[in-house]
Every structure is written in C-alpha cells, then in structure tokens.
Design an enzyme around this catalytic site. Structure first.
Site, PDB file in Angstrom:
ATOM      1  CB  SER A  32      -0.841   0.254   1.282  1.00  0.00           C
ATOM      2  OG  SER A  32      -0.339   0.208   2.424  1.00  0.00           O
ATOM      3  CG  ASN A  33       3.654   2.768   2.821  1.00  0.00           C
ATOM      4  OD1 ASN A  33       3.450   3.802   3.215  1.00  0.00           O
ATOM      5  ND2 ASN A  33       3.389   1.761   3.662  1.00  0.00           N
ATOM      6  NE  ARG A 111      14.506 -11.538   2.603  1.00  0.00           N
ATOM      7  CZ  ARG A 111      15.071 -12.613   2.766  1.00  0.00           C
ATOM      8  NH1 ARG A 111      16.186 -12.780   3.461  1.00  0.00           N
ATOM      9  NH2 ARG A 111      14.204 -13.487   2.686  1.00  0.00           N
ATOM     10  CB  ILE A 112      17.944  -6.495   8.855  1.00  0.00           C
ATOM     11  CG1 ILE A 112      16.818  -6.520   9.969  1.00  0.00           C
ATOM     12  CG2 ILE A 112      19.286  -5.393   9.184  1.00  0.00           C
ATOM     13  CD1 ILE A 112      17.323  -6.640  11.349  1.00  0.00           C
ATOM     14  CG  HIS A 129       8.891   1.351  12.618  1.00  0.00           C
ATOM     15  ND1 HIS A 129       9.039  -0.143  12.387  1.00  0.00           N
ATOM     16  CD2 HIS A 129       8.534   1.429  13.712  1.00  0.00           C
ATOM     17  CE1 HIS A 129       8.892  -0.688  13.585  1.00  0.00           C
ATOM     18  NE2 HIS A 129       8.440   0.273  14.227  1.00  0.00           N
ATOM     19  CG  ASP A 165      12.529  -0.390  12.392  1.00  0.00           C
ATOM     20  OD1 ASP A 165      12.803  -0.391  11.358  1.00  0.00           O
ATOM     21  OD2 ASP A 165      11.910  -1.150  13.031  1.00  0.00           O
ATOM     22  CD  GLN A 193      -1.981  10.902   9.736  1.00  0.00           C
ATOM     23  OE1 GLN A 193      -1.130  11.889   9.463  1.00  0.00           O
ATOM     24  NE2 GLN A 193      -3.154  10.787   9.355  1.00  0.00           N
TER      25      GLN A 193
HETATM   26  C1  GRF Z   1       3.499  -0.648   6.921  1.00  0.00           C
HETATM   27  O1  GRF Z   1       2.929  -0.511   8.019  1.00  0.00           O
HETATM   28  C2  GRF Z   1       5.103  -0.228   7.259  1.00  0.00           C
HETATM   29  O2  GRF Z   1       5.094   1.031   8.037  1.00  0.00           O
HETATM   30  C3  GRF Z   1       5.643  -1.321   7.572  1.00  0.00           C
HETATM   31  O3  GRF Z   1       5.273  -2.369   6.870  1.00  0.00           O
HETATM   32  C4  GRF Z   1       4.068  -1.989   6.502  1.00  0.00           C
HETATM   33  C5  GRF Z   1       3.769  -2.200   4.895  1.00  0.00           C
HETATM   34  O4  GRF Z   1       2.787  -2.001   4.546  1.00  0.00           O
HETATM   35  N1  GRF Z   1       7.422  -1.002   7.267  1.00  0.00           N
HETATM   36  P1  GRF Z   1       2.376  -2.015   2.902  1.00  0.00           P
HETATM   37  O5  GRF Z   1       2.923  -3.390   2.324  1.00  0.00           O
HETATM   38  O6  GRF Z   1       3.161  -0.792   2.266  1.00  0.00           O
HETATM   39  O7  GRF Z   1       1.068  -1.851   2.631  1.00  0.00           O
END
Ligand code: GRF
Length: 221
Positions: A32-33, A111-112, A129, A165, A193
């Site tokens: 989704s991001n 993954r780190i 995060h 993080d 957000q």
């Molecule tokens: C999000 O909550 C982001 O903060 C975290 O992993 C999740 C990824 O969600 N790092 P998406 O795959 O972008 O929907």
C-alpha cells in the site's frame, strides 16, 4: 524498464540530487505504501521522479502486481537461491545499479538491509515504521504499542542505517491510540498517515531539502 541516465548530479552535504531521480522500491507484501508513492508521482506531486523498479524477496507479493499495473518493472529475487545474505544482496545491488537507482525506498520490506547495500547507497535508503521511533522498533509494532498502553502513536520516516529502525528521523506523524483499538484498527489509522508522510519525505529528498548531520536531519523549506 527504466534506462534513464542520471544527469547533472550535485552533492548537497550527505545527499545526492539529480535532475531525474530514479527510485527503487523494495517490498515483501501488499504494497500500500508503494501504491501511495505511485499515485503521488502520477498525480504530478514530484517532478522528475521515476519509479524504475519494484523488487521483492517474496514471489507472490501483491506489491509486484501493483507495480506491473503501472508499467513499473517488477523483480523477484529469491533469497533461497543464494548461499548467504551477502550473495543475495550482491545480486540486489547489481539490480539496483542496473536501474541507476538514486534512492531506495523500503516499503514493507521484511529484511534487515545489510552493510554492503547501506554503504553502496549511503544516506540514500529510506524506511517507514508504524510507530513513533525510537519507541517500539522491530516486529509486531502495533501489538507492542497496545501492550505498552501508550495513548499516542504514529509513524516515522527515517534514513536506514545498520541498526533495526535506528536511522536519522526525517518526518513523523501522530495518531491517538483509542480505548478499544485492536491491532487492525490502530494499523489502519496509522497507515493513513504513512501514505501521507512517506511520499512527502521522498519529495523532500528529491528536492535536496534534507541534510543529515549525525543523528539530526535538517529539513529546509
Ligand atoms: C507498513 O505498516 C510499514 O510501516 C511497515 O510495513 C507495512 C507495509 O505495508 N514497514 P504496505 O506493504 O506498504 O501496505
């Protein structure tokens, strides 16, 4: 797909800016991001930015489908095909370099990131995060948040360093934690957000408005 050559690179303190910025998005899940980044760019909010590739360590990550739908190359790198993390990340760097990547965006990449990638792309890797860092780093962040009983949470966009993080913070946004919240309801409120501040942070990077001084990120207007 992206064969755009980076031109006119100039260095601003710790960040490299170019007139055409090639983004690579690393994903493992629903994406989704990634989608919010695609929409933000397609809506003309960032000039001269191009998502050249989405790379996943999970073959059937829905994020890869989202990328393809928007004409973005979708690449799966199978971690099990490599003897160790260094070899896997060697392949990752090869692909990132082949797209002339200026900025790596971690978007739910589980993954780190290892030190070879970090040094190859120093101060050019961002992550989001779903807490107000430094609180509740690592996995199961919504559960950590609810279990601790904090009344305010949110999300954080930060540069990626070798810790979990722990990199310098660029933007944060707050949301209330409600009495009857579950991990799902809290995550939904925070995600809203995330979809706002992550593209904004990428825009600030591309416009050369971020300057990293140790732990502190100076954001210019
Ligand atoms: C999000 O909550 C982001 O903060 C975290 O992993 C999740 C990824 O969600 N790092 P998406 O795959 O972008 O929907």
């Amino acid at each position: 797909m992206s064969t755009t050559t980076t031109t006119n690179s100039t260095t601003n303190a710790n960040t490299t800016i170019s007139t055409n910025t090639n983004l690579a998005v690393l994903v493992s899940g629903r994406g989704s991001n990634l989608q919010s980044m695609i929409d933000y760019i397609e809506n003309g909010n960032i000039e001269n930015a191009n998502i050249g590739v989405a790379i996943s360590d999970v073959a059937d990550a829905y994020a890869l489908k989202r990328a393809k739908k928007h004409g973005i190359d979708a690449v799966f790198i199978d971690p099990t095909a490599f003897g160790n993390k260094i070899e896997y990340e060697h392949e990752l760097i090869k692909i990132l370099d082949s797209y002339d990547t200026d900025l790596i965006i971690l978007a739910g990449y589980m993954r780190i990131v290892g030190k070879n990638v970090i040094s190859a792309y120093k101060n050019r890797i961002l992550n989001i995060h779903p807490t107000l860092l430094p609180s509740f780093a690592g996995l199961h962040s919504h559960k950590q948040t609810l279990d601790y009983g904090v009344k305010v949470s949110g999300c954080t966009v930060h540069f990626v360093d070798e810790g979990m993080d722990t990199g310098p913070i660029i933007l944060q946004s707050c949301v209330p934690v409600l009495e009857n919240d579950t991990e799902d309801t809290l995550s939904e409120r925070i995600l809203e957000q995330e979809h706002k501040i992550y593209p904004q942070a990428v825009k600030l990077f591309i416009e050369g408005k971020l300057k990293v001084e140790g732990r502190i990120v100076r954001v210019s207007k």
